[in-house]
Design a protein around this motif. Structure first.
Motif, PDB file in Angstrom:
ATOM      1  N   ASN A 280      50.061   1.644  53.578  1.00 61.84           N
ATOM      2  CA  ASN A 280      50.035   1.485  52.123  1.00 61.84           C
ATOM      3  C   ASN A 280      50.131   2.822  51.404  1.00 61.84           C
ATOM      4  O   ASN A 280      49.843   3.879  51.970  1.00 61.84           O
ATOM      5  CB  ASN A 280      48.742   0.773  51.705  1.00 61.84           C
ATOM      6  N   ASP A 281      50.491   2.744  50.126  1.00 62.31           N
ATOM      7  CA  ASP A 281      50.516   3.948  49.303  1.00 62.31           C
ATOM      8  C   ASP A 281      49.075   4.424  49.101  1.00 62.31           C
ATOM      9  O   ASP A 281      48.130   3.678  49.367  1.00 62.31           O
ATOM     10  CB  ASP A 281      51.218   3.665  47.968  1.00 62.31           C
ATOM     11  N   PRO A 282      48.881   5.676  48.655  1.00 63.25           N
ATOM     12  CA  PRO A 282      47.523   6.219  48.530  1.00 63.25           C
ATOM     13  C   PRO A 282      46.577   5.360  47.689  1.00 63.25           C
ATOM     14  O   PRO A 282      45.390   5.309  47.972  1.00 63.25           O
ATOM     15  CB  PRO A 282      47.745   7.598  47.887  1.00 63.25           C
ATOM     16  N   GLY A 283      47.082   4.651  46.722  1.00 66.18           N
ATOM     17  CA  GLY A 283      46.233   3.802  45.892  1.00 66.18           C
ATOM     18  C   GLY A 283      45.693   2.574  46.608  1.00 66.18           C
ATOM     19  O   GLY A 283      44.749   1.942  46.141  1.00 66.18           O
ATOM     20  N   HIS A 284      46.267   2.242  47.751  1.00 70.46           N
ATOM     21  CA  HIS A 284      45.833   1.062  48.503  1.00 70.46           C
ATOM     22  C   HIS A 284      45.517   1.380  49.966  1.00 70.46           C
ATOM     23  O   HIS A 284      45.333   0.479  50.772  1.00 70.46           O
ATOM     24  CB  HIS A 284      46.919  -0.019  48.439  1.00 70.46           C
ATOM     25  N   GLU A 285      45.445   2.663  50.309  1.00 68.79           N
ATOM     26  CA  GLU A 285      45.251   3.010  51.712  1.00 68.79           C
ATOM     27  C   GLU A 285      43.901   2.571  52.258  1.00 68.79           C
ATOM     28  O   GLU A 285      43.727   2.465  53.477  1.00 68.79           O
ATOM     29  CB  GLU A 285      45.513   4.492  51.979  1.00 68.79           C
ATOM     30  N   GLN A 286      42.928   2.253  51.384  1.00 65.70           N
ATOM     31  CA  GLN A 286      41.644   1.733  51.870  1.00 65.70           C
ATOM     32  C   GLN A 286      41.819   0.369  52.539  1.00 65.70           C
ATOM     33  O   GLN A 286      40.960  -0.083  53.293  1.00 65.70           O
ATOM     34  CB  GLN A 286      40.604   1.645  50.736  1.00 65.70           C
ATOM     35  N   GLU A 287      42.960  -0.294  52.320  1.00 68.91           N
ATOM     36  CA  GLU A 287      43.249  -1.580  52.941  1.00 68.91           C
ATOM     37  C   GLU A 287      43.980  -1.428  54.281  1.00 68.91           C
ATOM     38  O   GLU A 287      44.224  -2.419  54.965  1.00 68.91           O
ATOM     39  CB  GLU A 287      44.094  -2.433  51.996  1.00 68.91           C
ATOM     40  N   ASP A 288      44.322  -0.181  54.650  1.00 70.32           N
ATOM     41  CA  ASP A 288      45.035   0.051  55.908  1.00 70.32           C
ATOM     42  C   ASP A 288      44.160  -0.265  57.112  1.00 70.32           C
ATOM     43  O   ASP A 288      42.940  -0.096  57.069  1.00 70.32           O
ATOM     44  CB  ASP A 288      45.465   1.522  56.022  1.00 70.32           C
ATOM     45  N   GLY A 289      44.789  -0.681  58.164  1.00 68.71           N
ATOM     46  CA  GLY A 289      44.095  -0.906  59.426  1.00 68.71           C
ATOM     47  C   GLY A 289      45.112  -1.171  60.514  1.00 68.71           C
ATOM     48  O   GLY A 289      46.247  -1.551  60.241  1.00 68.71           O
ATOM     49  N   VAL A 290      44.708  -0.948  61.751  1.00 67.68           N
ATOM     50  CA  VAL A 290      45.595  -1.226  62.874  1.00 67.68           C
ATOM     51  C   VAL A 290      45.218  -2.575  63.469  1.00 67.68           C
ATOM     52  O   VAL A 290      44.096  -3.039  63.334  1.00 67.68           O
ATOM     53  CB  VAL A 290      45.530  -0.105  63.932  1.00 67.68           C
ATOM     54  N   TRP A 291      46.175  -3.207  64.110  1.00 58.90           N
ATOM     55  CA  TRP A 291      45.977  -4.494  64.781  1.00 58.90           C
ATOM     56  C   TRP A 291      45.491  -5.583  63.824  1.00 58.90           C
ATOM     57  O   TRP A 291      44.689  -6.430  64.193  1.00 58.90           O
ATOM     58  CB  TRP A 291      45.027  -4.354  65.975  1.00 58.90           C
ATOM     59  N   GLN A 292      45.941  -5.566  62.582  1.00 62.19           N
ATOM     60  CA  GLN A 292      45.536  -6.614  61.643  1.00 62.19           C
ATOM     61  C   GLN A 292      46.698  -7.085  60.767  1.00 62.19           C
ATOM     62  O   GLN A 292      46.491  -7.625  59.705  1.00 62.19           O
ATOM     63  CB  GLN A 292      44.375  -6.138  60.772  1.00 62.19           C
TER      64      GLN A 292
ATOM     65  N   HIS B 120      47.182   4.576  58.405  1.00 59.29           N
ATOM     66  CA  HIS B 120      47.692   5.271  57.229  1.00 59.29           C
ATOM     67  C   HIS B 120      49.136   5.713  57.453  1.00 59.29           C
ATOM     68  O   HIS B 120      49.551   5.999  58.579  1.00 59.29           O
ATOM     69  CB  HIS B 120      46.840   6.497  56.887  1.00 59.29           C
ATOM     70  N   ALA B 121      49.882   5.795  56.373  1.00 64.06           N
ATOM     71  CA  ALA B 121      51.281   6.238  56.435  1.00 64.06           C
ATOM     72  C   ALA B 121      51.365   7.658  56.983  1.00 64.06           C
ATOM     73  O   ALA B 121      50.506   8.487  56.696  1.00 64.06           O
ATOM     74  CB  ALA B 121      51.897   6.176  55.038  1.00 64.06           C
ATOM     75  N   LEU B 122      52.388   7.899  57.786  1.00 62.39           N
ATOM     76  CA  LEU B 122      52.612   9.262  58.294  1.00 62.39           C
ATOM     77  C   LEU B 122      53.564  10.003  57.371  1.00 62.39           C
ATOM     78  O   LEU B 122      54.387   9.434  56.712  1.00 62.39           O
ATOM     79  CB  LEU B 122      53.217   9.203  59.713  1.00 62.39           C
TER      80      LEU B 122
END
Length: 117
Positions: A69-81, A115-117
């Motif tokens: 996600n973009d920085p404004g939504h990166e708190q929603e990032d996760g792996v295997w989900q 998180h985006a690389l």
């Protein structure tokens, strides 16, 4: 991934056109199989579903990629989900798998944070 362009507000979108035919075929076939992967919400005992009005409100959301996600939504990032939709039409012996992501999401992500690389 294939970009699907937004058309006009209130009009059918290409995504709906792509999915609607297969979903209608699955509804018409009592042996068809639809499986949605995402995050469960509910049950909400005293709240009817906002779209279908059944009680208790209960369902699934985030049926899309949940990382990059973009920085404004990166708190929603996760792996295997990540979410997805699978449709099997036995009369045609055909599977359809739908993997969605927002165009603002990065395809290349960190293996531990999402998180985006």
């Amino acid at each position: 991934m294939q970009p699907i362009r937004f058309t006009n507000v209130g009009s059918e979108t290409q995504l709906n056109d792509i999915l609607d035919t297969r979903v209608q075929e699955a509804i018409a076939d009592p042996n068809a199989f639809i499986c949605a992967f995402g995050d469960r919400w509910g049950p909400e005992e005293d709240t009817p579903d906002q779209y279908f009005d059944f009680t208790p409100g209960n369902g699934i959301h985030n049926i899309h990629m949940n990382q990059g996600n973009d920085p404004g939504h990166e708190q929603e990032d996760g792996v295997w989900q990540d979410g997805a939709l699978f449709i099997y039409l036995p009369t045609q012996d055909q599977w359809m798998a739908v993997f969605l992501k927002f165009q603002s999401q990065a395809s290349q992500t960190d293996d531990t944070t999402g998180h985006a690389l």
